[in-house]
Enzyme design. Structure first.
Site, short mmCIF file in Angstrom:
data_model
loop_
_atom_site.label_atom_id
_atom_site.label_comp_id
_atom_site.label_asym_id
_atom_site.label_seq_id
_atom_site.Cartn_x
_atom_site.Cartn_y
_atom_site.Cartn_z
N ASP A 180 57.90 27.93 12.19
CA ASP A 180 58.61 27.31 11.07
C ASP A 180 57.60 26.65 10.14
O ASP A 180 56.65 26.01 10.59
CB ASP A 180 59.62 26.28 11.59
CG ASP A 180 60.64 25.90 10.54
OD1 ASP A 180 61.82 26.28 10.68
OD2 ASP A 180 60.26 25.23 9.55
N ILE A 181 57.83 26.79 8.85
CA ILE A 181 56.87 26.26 7.87
C ILE A 181 56.88 24.73 7.85
O ILE A 181 55.88 24.10 7.49
CB ILE A 181 57.16 26.86 6.47
CG1 ILE A 181 55.94 26.83 5.59
CG2 ILE A 181 58.34 26.18 5.80
CD1 ILE A 181 56.05 27.69 4.34
N GLU A 187 70.71 26.72 6.16
CA GLU A 187 70.19 26.76 4.79
C GLU A 187 69.64 28.13 4.45
O GLU A 187 69.72 28.56 3.29
CB GLU A 187 69.12 25.68 4.62
CG GLU A 187 69.77 24.29 4.58
CD GLU A 187 68.79 23.14 4.46
OE1 GLU A 187 67.57 23.38 4.55
OE2 GLU A 187 69.26 22.01 4.28
N HIS A 216 68.66 33.15 12.10
CA HIS A 216 67.43 32.72 12.76
C HIS A 216 67.78 31.82 13.92
O HIS A 216 68.63 30.94 13.81
CB HIS A 216 66.48 32.00 11.78
CG HIS A 216 67.15 30.95 10.97
ND1 HIS A 216 67.97 31.24 9.90
CD2 HIS A 216 67.15 29.61 11.08
CE1 HIS A 216 68.43 30.12 9.39
NE2 HIS A 216 67.96 29.11 10.09
N HIS A 254 66.39 28.97 16.23
CA HIS A 254 65.33 27.96 16.33
C HIS A 254 64.96 27.78 17.81
O HIS A 254 65.83 27.54 18.64
CB HIS A 254 65.82 26.59 15.82
CG HIS A 254 66.11 26.51 14.36
ND1 HIS A 254 65.22 25.99 13.45
CD2 HIS A 254 67.20 26.87 13.64
CE1 HIS A 254 65.76 26.01 12.24
NE2 HIS A 254 66.96 26.54 12.33
#
Ligand code: 5GP
Ligand code: ZN
Length: 114
Positions: free
Chosen positions: A28-29, A93, A98, A100
Protein backbone atom coordinates in the site's frame (compact mmCIF):
# COMPACT_ATOMS: atom_id res chain seq x y z
CA UNK A 1 -8.46 2.24 -16.85
CA UNK A 2 -8.41 2.42 -13.05
CA UNK A 3 -5.22 2.81 -10.99
CA UNK A 4 -5.17 -0.80 -9.79
CA UNK A 5 -5.68 -2.08 -13.36
CA UNK A 6 -2.69 0.05 -14.36
CA UNK A 7 -0.63 -1.41 -11.49
CA UNK A 8 -1.63 -4.94 -12.58
CA UNK A 9 -0.49 -4.12 -16.13
CA UNK A 10 2.69 -2.47 -14.79
CA UNK A 11 1.76 0.82 -16.42
CA UNK A 12 2.30 2.56 -13.11
CA UNK A 13 4.86 1.35 -10.56
CA UNK A 14 4.16 -0.41 -7.30
CA UNK A 15 6.22 -2.52 -4.89
CA UNK A 16 5.03 -5.82 -6.26
CA UNK A 17 5.32 -8.77 -3.85
CA UNK A 18 3.53 -11.46 -5.85
CA UNK A 19 1.67 -12.12 -9.07
CA UNK A 20 0.15 -15.04 -10.92
CA UNK A 21 -2.40 -15.51 -13.67
CA UNK A 22 -5.29 -14.22 -11.54
CA UNK A 23 -3.99 -11.85 -8.88
CA UNK A 24 -1.26 -9.35 -8.00
CA UNK A 25 -0.09 -8.17 -4.56
CA UNK A 26 1.78 -4.98 -3.76
CA UNK A 27 2.55 -2.67 -0.86
CA UNK A 28 0.00 0.00 0.00
CA UNK A 29 1.31 3.45 -0.91
CA UNK A 30 0.16 4.87 2.46
CA UNK A 31 0.64 2.06 4.97
CA UNK A 32 -1.43 2.41 8.15
CA UNK A 33 0.42 -0.44 9.90
CA UNK A 34 3.98 -1.84 9.48
CA UNK A 35 2.82 -4.53 7.03
CA UNK A 36 0.17 -3.24 4.64
CA UNK A 37 -0.26 -5.20 1.42
CA UNK A 38 -3.08 -5.10 -1.12
CA UNK A 39 -4.10 -8.21 -3.04
CA UNK A 40 -6.10 -7.49 -6.19
CA UNK A 41 -7.64 -9.45 -9.04
CA UNK A 42 -5.85 -8.70 -12.30
CA UNK A 43 -9.19 -8.20 -14.04
CA UNK A 44 -11.26 -5.20 -13.16
CA UNK A 45 -14.09 -5.96 -10.74
CA UNK A 46 -15.35 -2.97 -8.82
CA UNK A 47 -16.20 -4.55 -5.48
CA UNK A 48 -17.01 -7.80 -3.70
CA UNK A 49 -20.64 -6.92 -4.44
CA UNK A 50 -19.89 -7.38 -8.15
CA UNK A 51 -18.34 -10.86 -7.86
CA UNK A 52 -20.06 -13.53 -9.91
CA UNK A 53 -20.27 -17.27 -9.35
CA UNK A 54 -17.56 -17.78 -11.98
CA UNK A 55 -15.18 -15.69 -9.86
CA UNK A 56 -15.16 -18.20 -7.02
CA UNK A 57 -11.63 -19.46 -7.76
CA UNK A 58 -10.38 -15.90 -8.01
CA UNK A 59 -11.95 -14.96 -4.67
CA UNK A 60 -10.33 -17.98 -3.01
CA UNK A 61 -6.99 -17.18 -4.63
CA UNK A 62 -6.91 -13.72 -3.04
CA UNK A 63 -7.21 -15.25 0.43
CA UNK A 64 -4.64 -17.98 -0.23
CA UNK A 65 -2.16 -15.41 -1.56
CA UNK A 66 -2.70 -13.20 1.50
CA UNK A 67 -1.98 -16.20 3.71
CA UNK A 68 1.24 -17.03 1.84
CA UNK A 69 2.49 -13.44 1.86
CA UNK A 70 1.86 -13.29 5.62
CA UNK A 71 4.00 -16.40 6.00
CA UNK A 72 6.74 -14.96 3.78
CA UNK A 73 6.76 -11.72 5.76
CA UNK A 74 6.92 -13.66 9.05
CA UNK A 75 3.75 -12.24 10.57
CA UNK A 76 1.76 -15.44 10.38
CA UNK A 77 2.48 -16.65 13.88
CA UNK A 78 1.66 -13.36 15.61
CA UNK A 79 -1.40 -12.83 13.44
CA UNK A 80 -2.83 -10.23 11.11
CA UNK A 81 -6.06 -8.84 9.75
CA UNK A 82 -7.63 -9.34 6.32
CA UNK A 83 -10.07 -6.65 5.26
CA UNK A 84 -12.36 -6.06 2.31
CA UNK A 85 -14.12 -2.72 2.26
CA UNK A 86 -17.25 -2.91 0.13
CA UNK A 87 -18.95 0.16 -1.30
CA UNK A 88 -19.67 3.50 0.29
CA UNK A 89 -20.84 2.38 3.70
CA UNK A 90 -17.92 -0.05 3.84
CA UNK A 91 -15.51 2.86 3.29
CA UNK A 92 -14.16 1.57 -0.03
CA UNK A 93 -12.31 4.33 -1.87
CA UNK A 94 -10.62 2.43 -4.71
CA UNK A 95 -13.21 1.05 -7.12
CA UNK A 96 -11.28 -2.18 -7.88
CA UNK A 97 -11.48 -5.10 -5.42
CA UNK A 98 -8.57 -5.22 -3.02
CA UNK A 99 -7.92 -7.34 0.02
CA UNK A 100 -5.96 -5.52 2.72
CA UNK A 101 -3.36 -7.62 4.54
CA UNK A 102 -2.60 -5.73 7.76
CA UNK A 103 -0.07 -6.74 10.37
CA UNK A 104 3.24 -6.24 12.06
CA UNK A 105 1.66 -4.63 15.12
CA UNK A 106 -1.23 -5.23 17.49
CA UNK A 107 -4.15 -3.76 15.59
CA UNK A 108 -6.93 -1.69 17.07
CA UNK A 109 -10.44 -2.91 16.36
CA UNK A 110 -11.30 0.13 14.26
CA UNK A 111 -8.94 0.81 11.42
CA UNK A 112 -9.85 4.18 9.92
CA UNK A 113 -13.24 4.50 11.59
CA UNK A 114 -15.76 6.80 9.92
P1 5GP B 1 -9.81 1.43 0.38
O1 5GP B 1 -10.02 2.61 1.23
O2 5GP B 1 -10.48 1.57 -0.95
O3 5GP B 1 -10.16 0.13 1.06
O4 5GP B 1 -8.25 1.30 0.18
C1 5GP B 1 -7.56 1.82 -0.90
C2 5GP B 1 -6.10 1.70 -0.57
O5 5GP B 1 -5.35 1.88 -1.76
C3 5GP B 1 -5.61 2.75 0.43
O6 5GP B 1 -5.04 2.11 1.57
C4 5GP B 1 -4.57 3.54 -0.36
O7 5GP B 1 -3.47 3.96 0.42
C5 5GP B 1 -4.16 2.59 -1.45
N1 5GP B 1 -3.72 3.22 -2.70
C6 5GP B 1 -4.36 4.22 -3.35
N2 5GP B 1 -3.69 4.55 -4.47
C7 5GP B 1 -2.59 3.75 -4.53
C8 5GP B 1 -1.51 3.64 -5.45
O8 5GP B 1 -1.42 4.35 -6.46
N3 5GP B 1 -0.56 2.71 -5.17
C9 5GP B 1 -0.64 1.91 -4.07
N4 5GP B 1 0.37 1.03 -3.90
N5 5GP B 1 -1.65 1.99 -3.17
C10 5GP B 1 -2.61 2.91 -3.39
ZN1 ZN C 1 -9.44 -1.75 -12.25
Amino acid sequence: MCIFCKIAKKEIPAELLYEDDLVAAFKDIKPIVPVHVLIIPKKHIESIADLQDKDEVLAGRMIMVAKKIAQNLNISEKGYKLLFRVGRDGGQEMPHIHLHLLGGARLSENIRPV
